[in-house]
Design an enzyme around this catalytic site. Structure first.
Site, PDB file in Angstrom:
ATOM      1  N   CYS A 110      -1.780  -1.529   2.861  1.00  0.00           N
ATOM      2  CA  CYS A 110      -2.113   0.023   2.731  1.00  0.00           C
ATOM      3  C   CYS A 110      -3.663  -0.660   3.257  1.00  0.00           C
ATOM      4  O   CYS A 110      -3.903  -1.158   3.592  1.00  0.00           O
ATOM      5  CB  CYS A 110      -1.614   0.609   1.487  1.00  0.00           C
ATOM      6  SG  CYS A 110      -2.811  -0.065  -0.040  1.00  0.00           S
ATOM      7  N   ASN A 148      -5.360  -2.187  -1.194  1.00  0.00           N
ATOM      8  CA  ASN A 148      -4.511  -2.917  -1.280  1.00  0.00           C
ATOM      9  C   ASN A 148      -4.505  -3.007  -3.273  1.00  0.00           C
ATOM     10  O   ASN A 148      -5.130  -4.219  -3.928  1.00  0.00           O
ATOM     11  CB  ASN A 148      -4.413  -4.752  -1.194  1.00  0.00           C
ATOM     12  CG  ASN A 148      -3.576  -5.193  -2.114  1.00  0.00           C
ATOM     13  OD1 ASN A 148      -4.482  -6.405  -2.382  1.00  0.00           O
ATOM     14  ND2 ASN A 148      -2.084  -5.195  -1.606  1.00  0.00           N
ATOM     15  N   CYS A 160      -3.288   0.312  -4.428  1.00  0.00           N
ATOM     16  CA  CYS A 160      -1.994   1.712  -5.007  1.00  0.00           C
ATOM     17  C   CYS A 160      -0.764   1.444  -4.728  1.00  0.00           C
ATOM     18  O   CYS A 160      -0.093   1.336  -4.841  1.00  0.00           O
ATOM     19  CB  CYS A 160      -2.619   3.134  -4.229  1.00  0.00           C
ATOM     20  SG  CYS A 160      -4.118   3.280  -4.963  1.00  0.00           S
ATOM     21  N   ARG A 161      -0.967   1.818  -3.500  1.00  0.00           N
ATOM     22  CA  ARG A 161       0.939   1.584  -2.579  1.00  0.00           C
ATOM     23  C   ARG A 161       1.134  -0.208  -2.133  1.00  0.00           C
ATOM     24  O   ARG A 161       2.416   0.375  -2.801  1.00  0.00           O
ATOM     25  CB  ARG A 161       0.321   2.432  -0.730  1.00  0.00           C
ATOM     26  CG  ARG A 161       0.078   3.950  -1.400  1.00  0.00           C
ATOM     27  CD  ARG A 161      -0.368   4.503  -0.027  1.00  0.00           C
ATOM     28  NE  ARG A 161      -1.043   4.332   0.404  1.00  0.00           N
ATOM     29  CZ  ARG A 161      -1.920   4.517   1.304  1.00  0.00           C
ATOM     30  NH1 ARG A 161      -1.348   6.045   2.640  1.00  0.00           N
ATOM     31  NH2 ARG A 161      -3.073   4.061   1.969  1.00  0.00           N
ATOM     32  N   SER A 162       0.339  -0.249  -1.324  1.00  0.00           N
ATOM     33  CA  SER A 162       0.540  -1.806  -1.017  1.00  0.00           C
ATOM     34  C   SER A 162       1.436  -2.721  -2.608  1.00  0.00           C
ATOM     35  O   SER A 162       2.056  -3.214  -2.459  1.00  0.00           O
ATOM     36  CB  SER A 162       0.396  -2.551  -0.336  1.00  0.00           C
ATOM     37  OG  SER A 162      -1.330  -3.000  -0.752  1.00  0.00           O
ATOM     38  N   ASP A 201      -1.629   8.560   0.281  1.00  0.00           N
ATOM     39  CA  ASP A 201      -2.614   7.597  -0.035  1.00  0.00           C
ATOM     40  C   ASP A 201      -2.708   8.709  -1.262  1.00  0.00           C
ATOM     41  O   ASP A 201      -2.965   9.578  -1.314  1.00  0.00           O
ATOM     42  CB  ASP A 201      -3.964   7.577   0.247  1.00  0.00           C
ATOM     43  CG  ASP A 201      -4.298   6.460  -0.051  1.00  0.00           C
ATOM     44  OD1 ASP A 201      -5.195   6.214  -1.497  1.00  0.00           O
ATOM     45  OD2 ASP A 201      -5.980   5.266   0.497  1.00  0.00           O
TER      46      ASP A 201
END
Length: 163
Positions: A9, A12, A14-16, A127
């Protein structure tokens, strides 16, 4: 031979890392520990060396996922050791394909939600960073839904390697 997957993401945090934690748990549940390695990175280095966002950690823990993580930036040299690079949105997909030095490297990059048949045409995981907790919960739901299809694809690939 180990199959290597990296989720990417923006920063690095939150999402990933969320996708990494969920998919690592799916790999363990499937009995594929030792055959599949899972990690994550960001397209940028803004948060390099930092832990995951506290909201990411809280949502993961509440859903019984591990949450140890330190942010890092994706490096083009990693393509040679990775089998699959999973982008969390179309901006990451474009950035990663620009970093790819060969067509083979570019072909390793896929959108996470492309593994979720219910996703339809909207393949981006939004996001959650600038929003509230609901965005992190929504992110987890999307990651979990896509992880089922991703696990099936990785398993199929592994069975093809064994043949």
């Amino acid at each position: 031979m180990t199959y290597r997957v990296c989720f990417v993401c923006t920063g690095n945090i939150c999402r990933s890392p969320m996708a990494e934690s969920v998919f690592r748990a799916r790999i363990a549940q499937a009995g594929l520990d030792g055959r599949v390695e899972v990690d994550s990175a960001g397209t940028g280095g803004w948060h390099e060396g930092e832990p995951a966002d506290p909201r990411t950690v809280a949502v993961l823990r509440e859903h019984d996922y591990g949450s140890e993580h330190i942010a890092r930036q994706f490096q083009p040299s990693w393509f040679s050791r990775l089998d699959l690079v999973i982008a969390l949105d179309s901006g990451h997909l474009k950035a990663l394909r620009r970093l790819a030095r060969t067509e083979q490297d570019a072909a390793k990059v896929r959108l996470l939600r492309s593994y979720d048949p219910a996703a339809g045409d909207d393949l981006d995981v939004p996001d959650p960073y600038y929003g509230g907790r609901d965005g992190f919960e929504e992110c987890l739901e999307m990651v979990e839904a896509a992880s089922t299809g991703l696990l099936a694809a990785v398993r199929e690939h592994l069975e093809g390697r064994a043949a």
